[in-house]
Scaffold this motif. Structure first.
Motif, PDB file in Angstrom:
ATOM      1  N   ALA A 167      -1.717  39.401  12.530  1.00 35.47           N
ATOM      2  CA  ALA A 167      -3.128  39.151  12.836  1.00 35.47           C
ATOM      3  C   ALA A 167      -3.717  38.161  11.843  1.00 35.47           C
ATOM      4  O   ALA A 167      -4.440  37.251  12.223  1.00 35.47           O
ATOM      5  N   ALA A 168      -3.404  38.324  10.573  1.00 33.88           N
ATOM      6  CA  ALA A 168      -3.919  37.415   9.554  1.00 33.88           C
ATOM      7  C   ALA A 168      -3.441  35.989   9.808  1.00 33.88           C
ATOM      8  O   ALA A 168      -4.198  35.033   9.686  1.00 33.88           O
ATOM      9  N   ALA A 169      -2.183  35.831  10.191  1.00 29.87           N
ATOM     10  CA  ALA A 169      -1.651  34.499  10.470  1.00 29.87           C
ATOM     11  C   ALA A 169      -2.355  33.887  11.675  1.00 29.87           C
ATOM     12  O   ALA A 169      -2.679  32.706  11.687  1.00 29.87           O
ATOM     13  N   ARG A 170      -2.613  34.705  12.702  1.00 29.91           N
ATOM     14  CA  ARG A 170      -3.295  34.189  13.887  1.00 29.91           C
ATOM     15  C   ARG A 170      -4.707  33.730  13.546  1.00 29.91           C
ATOM     16  O   ARG A 170      -5.141  32.664  13.948  1.00 29.91           O
ATOM     17  N   TRP A 171      -5.444  34.535  12.780  1.00 25.81           N
ATOM     18  CA  TRP A 171      -6.820  34.179  12.442  1.00 25.81           C
ATOM     19  C   TRP A 171      -6.877  32.956  11.546  1.00 25.81           C
ATOM     20  O   TRP A 171      -7.833  32.186  11.624  1.00 25.81           O
ATOM     21  N   LYS A 172      -5.883  32.766  10.706  1.00 27.07           N
ATOM     22  CA  LYS A 172      -5.891  31.593   9.823  1.00 27.07           C
ATOM     23  C   LYS A 172      -5.933  30.312  10.639  1.00 27.07           C
ATOM     24  O   LYS A 172      -6.612  29.363  10.278  1.00 27.07           O
ATOM     25  N   HIS A 173      -5.221  30.275  11.765  1.00 26.60           N
ATOM     26  CA  HIS A 173      -5.136  29.054  12.564  1.00 26.60           C
ATOM     27  C   HIS A 173      -6.051  29.054  13.781  1.00 26.60           C
ATOM     28  O   HIS A 173      -6.383  27.993  14.290  1.00 26.60           O
TER      29      HIS A 173
ATOM     30  N   GLY B 216      -9.061  30.938  13.935  1.00 25.02           N
ATOM     31  CA  GLY B 216     -10.388  31.449  13.596  1.00 25.02           C
ATOM     32  C   GLY B 216     -11.393  30.322  13.425  1.00 25.02           C
ATOM     33  O   GLY B 216     -11.401  29.357  14.174  1.00 25.02           O
ATOM     34  N   VAL B 217     -12.201  30.413  12.424  1.00 25.46           N
ATOM     35  CA  VAL B 217     -13.248  29.427  12.149  1.00 25.46           C
ATOM     36  C   VAL B 217     -12.628  28.063  11.893  1.00 25.46           C
ATOM     37  O   VAL B 217     -11.588  27.955  11.243  1.00 25.46           O
TER      38      VAL B 217
ATOM     39  N   GLY C  95     -10.576  23.958  21.288  1.00 25.38           N
ATOM     40  CA  GLY C  95     -10.448  24.988  22.309  1.00 25.38           C
ATOM     41  C   GLY C  95     -11.760  25.578  22.776  1.00 25.38           C
ATOM     42  O   GLY C  95     -11.773  26.611  23.434  1.00 25.38           O
ATOM     43  N   ALA C  96     -12.895  24.927  22.467  1.00 22.92           N
ATOM     44  CA  ALA C  96     -14.201  25.437  22.899  1.00 22.92           C
ATOM     45  C   ALA C  96     -14.246  25.502  24.417  1.00 22.92           C
ATOM     46  O   ALA C  96     -13.843  24.565  25.093  1.00 22.92           O
TER      47      ALA C  96
END
Length: 177
Positions: A25-31, A33-34, A64-65
């Motif tokens: 999950a942390a790896a996914r949010w790093k790329h 996320g914000v 990806g908006a």
């Protein structure tokens, strides 16, 4: 989002919680996320036309908006659009520098000007004309639209309150009348 009384705030729409201890999950949010889009790295690969220079910051292709488009626009002195509306889209224009004049209404009977630090909100379906109010200084704005799809409905039966005589404000969504 609402508080149901148990001390937690809940989102009414479905959402994904990934509590795996392996760090996925942390790896996914790093790329995913914000995102920070540096001002000197905006995308000029948008349709360009004389009188305007548009650059995309946030759109589907860049980040990806799915529901908004945001970017900058520089408009030459005395540039004006024809009369149009943007269908169901909502638009917000933030004036960075210069002077904008907006005319709107069934016969463009209303007018307002905005300067640096001002915001302009354009509701859905409102007939309007956008104008760089200065004849000798560019107008620099940040534009945010409520969708990635550009919608413009030209209104040729409504006479422009201020004729686009010197420079047409033309871009992929504002066509030359």
């Amino acid at each position: 989002m609402h508080d149901i009384g148990d001390g937690h705030t809940h989102h009414p729409e479905p959402h994904d919680h990934d509590d795996r201890p392996d760090g996925a999950a942390a790896a996914r949010w790093k790329h995913d996320g914000v995102r920070v889009i540096p001002g000197d790295r905006l995308d000029p690969n948008t349709a360009q036309t004389p009188g305007m220079f548009r650059q995309a910051a946030v759109n589907a292709a860049r980040v990806g908006a799915q529901k908004i488009w945001a970017g900058t626009v520089a408009i030459e002195p005395d540039a004006k659009t024809g009369v149009h509306h943007h269908g169901a889209l909502e638009s917000v224009i933030y004036i960075v520098s210069g002077r904008a004049r907006m005319r709107w209404g069934e016969r463009l009977e209303y007018v307002a000007e905005a300067g640096p630090g001002d915001f302009i909100f354009v509701p859905p379906y409102v007939p309007h004309q956008e104008i760089n109010a200065s004849t000798d200084a560019p107008l620099h704005c940040v534009l945010v639209r409520s969708d990635n799809e550009a919608v413009v409905v030209n209104l040729p039966d409504v006479e422009a309150a201020e004729r686009p005589e010197t420079v047409y404000w033309i871009d992929p969504i504002h066509r030359q009348p």
